[in-house]
Motif scaffolding. Structure first.
Motif, PDB file in Angstrom:
ATOM      1  N   LEU A  13       4.892  13.121  18.272  1.00 52.36           N
ATOM      2  CA  LEU A  13       3.559  13.263  18.854  1.00 52.36           C
ATOM      3  C   LEU A  13       2.612  12.151  18.419  1.00 52.36           C
ATOM      4  O   LEU A  13       1.770  11.712  19.192  1.00 52.36           O
ATOM      5  N   LEU A  14       2.760  11.691  17.165  1.00 52.03           N
ATOM      6  CA  LEU A  14       1.861  10.626  16.697  1.00 52.03           C
ATOM      7  C   LEU A  14       2.045   9.377  17.548  1.00 52.03           C
ATOM      8  O   LEU A  14       1.082   8.699  17.919  1.00 52.03           O
ATOM      9  N   PHE A  15       3.305   9.095  17.882  1.00 47.52           N
ATOM     10  CA  PHE A  15       3.603   7.955  18.750  1.00 47.52           C
ATOM     11  C   PHE A  15       2.988   8.181  20.131  1.00 47.52           C
ATOM     12  O   PHE A  15       2.405   7.272  20.729  1.00 47.52           O
ATOM     13  N   ALA A  16       3.116   9.416  20.619  1.00 45.03           N
ATOM     14  CA  ALA A  16       2.568   9.739  21.939  1.00 45.03           C
ATOM     15  C   ALA A  16       1.061   9.504  21.974  1.00 45.03           C
ATOM     16  O   ALA A  16       0.527   9.042  22.978  1.00 45.03           O
ATOM     17  N   ILE A  17       0.381   9.811  20.854  1.00 51.03           N
ATOM     18  CA  ILE A  17      -1.076   9.646  20.837  1.00 51.03           C
ATOM     19  C   ILE A  17      -1.456   8.169  20.972  1.00 51.03           C
ATOM     20  O   ILE A  17      -2.426   7.821  21.652  1.00 51.03           O
ATOM     21  N   PHE A  18      -0.664   7.289  20.359  1.00 51.59           N
ATOM     22  CA  PHE A  18      -0.933   5.851  20.520  1.00 51.59           C
ATOM     23  C   PHE A  18      -0.874   5.452  21.991  1.00 51.59           C
ATOM     24  O   PHE A  18      -1.715   4.699  22.477  1.00 51.59           O
ATOM     25  N   PHE A  19       0.131   5.992  22.677  1.00 50.40           N
ATOM     26  CA  PHE A  19       0.256   5.632  24.094  1.00 50.40           C
ATOM     27  C   PHE A  19      -0.871   6.226  24.912  1.00 50.40           C
ATOM     28  O   PHE A  19      -1.427   5.572  25.793  1.00 50.40           O
ATOM     29  N   LEU A  20      -1.213   7.466  24.590  1.00 52.82           N
ATOM     30  CA  LEU A  20      -2.344   8.115  25.252  1.00 52.82           C
ATOM     31  C   LEU A  20      -3.585   7.241  25.111  1.00 52.82           C
ATOM     32  O   LEU A  20      -4.318   6.998  26.072  1.00 52.82           O
ATOM     33  N   ALA A  21      -3.821   6.757  23.882  1.00 48.69           N
ATOM     34  CA  ALA A  21      -5.015   5.954  23.619  1.00 48.69           C
ATOM     35  C   ALA A  21      -4.966   4.655  24.400  1.00 48.69           C
ATOM     36  O   ALA A  21      -5.979   4.219  24.953  1.00 48.69           O
ATOM     37  N   GLU A  22      -3.783   4.029  24.470  1.00 46.07           N
ATOM     38  CA  GLU A  22      -3.701   2.752  25.176  1.00 46.07           C
ATOM     39  C   GLU A  22      -4.087   2.923  26.642  1.00 46.07           C
ATOM     40  O   GLU A  22      -4.877   2.156  27.189  1.00 46.07           O
ATOM     41  N   TYR A  23      -3.559   3.977  27.269  1.00 48.93           N
ATOM     42  CA  TYR A  23      -3.850   4.165  28.693  1.00 48.93           C
ATOM     43  C   TYR A  23      -5.273   4.664  28.898  1.00 48.93           C
ATOM     44  O   TYR A  23      -5.924   4.277  29.875  1.00 48.93           O
ATOM     45  N   ALA A  24      -5.773   5.488  27.978  1.00 53.46           N
ATOM     46  CA  ALA A  24      -7.177   5.919  28.086  1.00 53.46           C
ATOM     47  C   ALA A  24      -8.097   4.708  27.981  1.00 53.46           C
ATOM     48  O   ALA A  24      -9.083   4.599  28.712  1.00 53.46           O
ATOM     49  N   ASN A  25      -7.740   3.764  27.092  1.00 55.19           N
ATOM     50  CA  ASN A  25      -8.530   2.541  26.959  1.00 55.19           C
ATOM     51  C   ASN A  25      -8.479   1.701  28.214  1.00 55.19           C
ATOM     52  O   ASN A  25      -9.476   1.100  28.607  1.00 55.19           O
ATOM     53  N   MET A  26      -7.296   1.644  28.838  1.00 57.02           N
ATOM     54  CA  MET A  26      -7.179   0.891  30.098  1.00 57.02           C
ATOM     55  C   MET A  26      -8.123   1.449  31.146  1.00 57.02           C
ATOM     56  O   MET A  26      -8.843   0.713  31.817  1.00 57.02           O
ATOM     57  N   ILE A  27      -8.104   2.783  31.288  1.00 55.11           N
ATOM     58  CA  ILE A  27      -8.971   3.404  32.293  1.00 55.11           C
ATOM     59  C   ILE A  27     -10.433   3.144  31.947  1.00 55.11           C
ATOM     60  O   ILE A  27     -11.257   2.858  32.820  1.00 55.11           O
ATOM     61  N   LEU A  28     -10.754   3.194  30.646  1.00 53.14           N
ATOM     62  CA  LEU A  28     -12.130   2.955  30.220  1.00 53.14           C
ATOM     63  C   LEU A  28     -12.580   1.541  30.575  1.00 53.14           C
ATOM     64  O   LEU A  28     -13.668   1.342  31.132  1.00 53.14           O
ATOM     65  N   ILE A  29     -11.732   0.562  30.253  1.00 54.50           N
ATOM     66  CA  ILE A  29     -12.099  -0.825  30.552  1.00 54.50           C
ATOM     67  C   ILE A  29     -12.260  -1.009  32.061  1.00 54.50           C
ATOM     68  O   ILE A  29     -13.208  -1.671  32.534  1.00 54.50           O
ATOM     69  N   ALA A  30     -11.370  -0.379  32.826  1.00 53.03           N
ATOM     70  CA  ALA A  30     -11.481  -0.481  34.287  1.00 53.03           C
ATOM     71  C   ALA A  30     -12.793   0.138  34.755  1.00 53.03           C
ATOM     72  O   ALA A  30     -13.504  -0.444  35.584  1.00 53.03           O
ATOM     73  N   ALA A  31     -13.146   1.307  34.191  1.00 59.65           N
ATOM     74  CA  ALA A  31     -14.392   1.969  34.584  1.00 59.65           C
ATOM     75  C   ALA A  31     -15.595   1.098  34.247  1.00 59.65           C
ATOM     76  O   ALA A  31     -16.530   0.972  35.041  1.00 59.65           O
ATOM     77  N   LEU A  32     -15.554   0.468  33.063  1.00 61.53           N
ATOM     78  CA  LEU A  32     -16.684  -0.376  32.654  1.00 61.53           C
ATOM     79  C   LEU A  32     -16.806  -1.590  33.559  1.00 61.53           C
ATOM     80  O   LEU A  32     -17.907  -1.987  33.948  1.00 61.53           O
ATOM     81  N   THR A  33     -15.665  -2.193  33.910  1.00 56.75           N
ATOM     82  CA  THR A  33     -15.698  -3.339  34.814  1.00 56.75           C
ATOM     83  C   THR A  33     -16.338  -2.934  36.133  1.00 56.75           C
ATOM     84  O   THR A  33     -17.173  -3.657  36.692  1.00 56.75           O
TER      85      THR A  33
END
Lengths: 339, 187
Positions: A231-251
């Motif tokens: 699960l700890l590994f899964a959270i890293f991936f969750l964060a990476e994709y959440a960050n992608m969506i965030l950066i896209a939203a900000l753009t």
């Protein structure tokens, strides 16, 4: 009593934002595998459920039942807390994102600063993960990632200074409102160099290909999360994709007019007036996200010194020059953006 | 409600600040310093100084402390050797500490301004900007110049001329044409 109702209402709003966000994170991983698959003339995941639609759920279940291995001599507390430190800022930043006119959890004045602060805090999870693992590869990945994020944050910050000058406000809703007019009054046009710098820096900030030297599968195995499992590994991936969506939203908010309709000011405006603002917002985010996946499928990984050169010697000078240009344009009240 | 929040964050701040100087591991100390920054940012937010709070997190947590941690992780400091000189340096350190304490008492003690009766309304970012670039423009410029000098000094101290090391020149790499690299022997 009023405070209690307010608290419950806010909590409900948070759930309404986060549940769709986490679902889109899950399906963004599916989309990524499919899109890259088709770009490389493969089919991608198609076994679990109809057309592979249940693949993200199967992935999650698999990761959830895996054992979490903590390396000997690792710092247990920091090791476990690091993935959460990556995920929390990525989710916290959504508090100030306006989804449509007035649809925002916290309409604060210094929204842009808040976003910058939150995205800059995300690096701590990566730093701590690499250090607490007590592993050489993890530490190497961490050092690369930290240096890269620091460098690109400066360029990103300067790009945002341009937006802030053009809009005259730090409030994200005000920034979107300042862009209303038509497709051509959105800030992507007057701030074109900053738009490009922001988009590319955003990819670098999220440690995505072609800037994924922090993971660098072919050189340092998986970088900072090489020791993580389950699960700890899964959270890293969750964060990476959440960050992608965030950066896209900000753009989208800062350069592509947020929830504004692209047909504003044309003869089609009335025909599309029934479409809610959030639809345009999500559509624009999807386009940006698709371009992120496209970039990953297209470009090989940058060499580390080239990343640093691009950040410091190309992007920062471009942003500095363009800030001066915008200053002049604002003083000259250049129509149609600054009058 | 605000009082409870204030005392909560103050307690965290004091705890974190004291841990910074008592904890053994330097990386942990740096992380406690980050916690201290966060708590003081929260206290500033209670005062509605949102610009200062955000900038504290952005600059100190987001940049300065990351570089600190960066260095600490690479150095692999053995803190026990650092602690050996504790008793020997104690008199001097105590003297410096006392002087700093005295100065702070003098400065803060003469602070006669009454507490603000009302907190700022509207965007204090805009208010800060309009004061910083008009009334305080000279101090601001001087601070900028000092930082610039420090930066140039740091670069000058660490940068050594490349004598024998080989490095790439991107401008030359970009200029390379196919004819420079390959020769077609037979079509």
């Amino acid at each position: 009593m009023d405070t209690l109702i307010y608290l419950i209402l806010t909590l409900l709003k948070i759930v309404v934002i986060l549940v769709p966000l986490l679902l889109s994170v899950a399906y963004l991983t599916y989309l990524e595998r499919k899109v890259i698959g088709y770009m490389q003339v493969r089919i991608g995941p198609n076994r679990v459920g109809p057309r592979g639609w249940l693949q993200p759920i199967a992935d999650f279940v698999k990761l959830a039942f895996k054992e979490i291995i903590i390396p000997t001599k690792a710092n247990r507390f920091l090791f476990v807390i690091a993935p959460m430190l990556v995920l929390a800022p990525a989710l916290a930043a959504w508090a100030v994102i306006p989804f449509a006119d007035g649809w925002v959890l916290a309409n604060i004045d210094a929204g842009l600063l808040y976003i910058l602060a939150m995205t800059s805090v995300g690096v701590y999870g990566v730093l701590i993960a690499g250090w607490a693992s007590n592993s050489k590869y993890a530490l190497l990945g961490t050092l690369r990632s930290a240096a890269q994020i620091i460098s690109y944050e400066i360029a990103m910050g300067f790009a945002l200074v341009g937006v802030l000058m053009a809009a005259g406000s730090l409030n994200l809703s005000a920034i979107v409102s300042a862009q209303s007019g038509s497709l051509l009054t959105w800030y992507w046009l007057p701030l074109l160099p900053l738009f490009m710098v922001y988009l590319i820096s955003g990819i670098a900030e999220t440690n995505r290909a072609p800037f994924d030297v922090a993971e660098g599968e072919s050189e340092i195995v998986a970088g900072f999360h090489v020791e993580y499992s389950g699960l700890l590994f899964a959270i890293f991936f969750l964060a990476e994709y959440a960050n992608m969506i965030l950066i896209a939203a900000l753009t989208v908010i800062m350069f592509l007019g947020g929830w504004l309709s692209p047909f504003q000011g044309t003869f089609l405006e009335a025909a599309f007036a029934w479409v809610p603002g959030i639809f345009w917002f999500l559509l624009k985010i999807s386009v940006i996200l698709f371009s992120f996946l496209w970039l990953r499928a297209t470009f090989p990984r940058y060499r580390y010194d080239q990343i640093m050169r691009l950040g410091w010697k190309v992007f920062i000078p471009i942003t500095l020059v363009w800030i001066v240009v915008i200053g002049i344009a604002i003083l000259a009240k250049l129509p149609p953006w600054f009058n | 409600m605000i009082k409870i929040t204030f005392y909560l964050f103050s307690l965290i701040l004091i705890f974190a600040a004291s841990r910074v100087i008592t904890i053994k591991n330097p990386v942990h100390a740096a992380l406690f310093l980050v916690l201290a920054f966060f708590s003081s940012a929260a206290i500033w937010l209670i005062l509605q100084a949102e610009f200062l709070a955000m900038v504290l997190i952005l600059v100190y947590v987001g940049a300065v402390m990351v570089l600190f941690l960066f260095v600490l992780m690479m150095l692999n400091v053995n803190f026990d050797t650092l602690r050996e000189g504790f008793v020997r340096h104690l008199p001097l350190a105590a003297f410096v500490g006392a002087v700093i304490l005295l100065e702070m008492v003098l400065v803060v003690g003469t602070w006669h301004h009454a507490l603000p009766t009302e907190v700022a309304t509207g965007s204090n970012t805009a208010a800060l900007g309009s004061v910083l670039y008009t009334e305080y423009v000279y101090p601001f410029e001087i601070a900028a110049a000092i930082l610039l000098v420090a930066m140039i000094a740091a670069i000058a101290l660490t940068m050594r001329p490349h004598t024998r090391s080989k490095y790439q020149k991107p401008e030359q790499q970009v200029r390379v044409r196919r004819e420079d690299r390959i020769r077609i022997i037979k079509d």
